[in-house]
Design a protein around this motif. Structure first.
Motif: not given
Length: 149
Positions: A113-117, A126-137
């Motif tokens: 999971y950490e490697h994939l993330r 857009d890594p900030e967008r990706a980070e928001r997506e991770f936090g929302a799920h």
């Protein structure tokens, strides 16, 4: 362990079109992938793995493709020995078209999971967008080893 674009060969960045309703950003992905079902093993070369997200992976293959709904294990080797880095996941085939196989991940082990993330964050435009997506799920489960009794 953090990955840079230099660490993961043959990867490029990609963003989602505005009308894409995917839950997670996808990035093009060019690493060898193995998909194992109960009756076959499909190996995808580095040129045939198409893209990856936190939810799954899509590969091109000339091999016989299992039907949709088939359970499978996915293995992606990001780095070889002496310090192998491997993403391992369980999932099911969600798209099975001639020449293309898409797998939705249902479980990813903790290290994977950490490697994939990190792979997604470092290769997204857009890594900030990706980070928001991770936090929302909260729907991504990590496989944990059985507890000792």
């Amino acid at each position: 362990m953090l990955y840079s674009k230099c660490d993961i060969n043959r990867m490029t960045t990609m963003t989602r079109p505005e009308n894409d309703k995917r839950e997670f950003v996808r990035v093009p992905f060019r690493m060898g992938t193995t998909v194992r079902t109960s009756d076959r093993t499909i190996r995808s070369s580095t040129s045939n793995t198409l893209d990856i997200s936190m939810n799954g992976i899509r590969v091109a293959t000339t091999e016989s493709i299992p039907p949709e709904g088939t359970s499978c294990d996915v293995e992606i080797v990001l780095a070889e020995a002496p310090d192998p880095v491997i993403i391992e996941a369980r999932g099911s085939v969600v798209r099975s078209e001639p020449g293309t196989l898409a797998v939705h991940f249902s479980e990813v082990d903790v290290d994977s999971y950490e490697h994939l993330r990190q792979l997604i964050l470092n290769n997204s435009e857009d890594p900030e967008r990706a980070e928001r997506e991770f936090g929302a799920h909260w729907g991504i489960r990590t496989a944990r080893p059985p507890e000792k009794s």
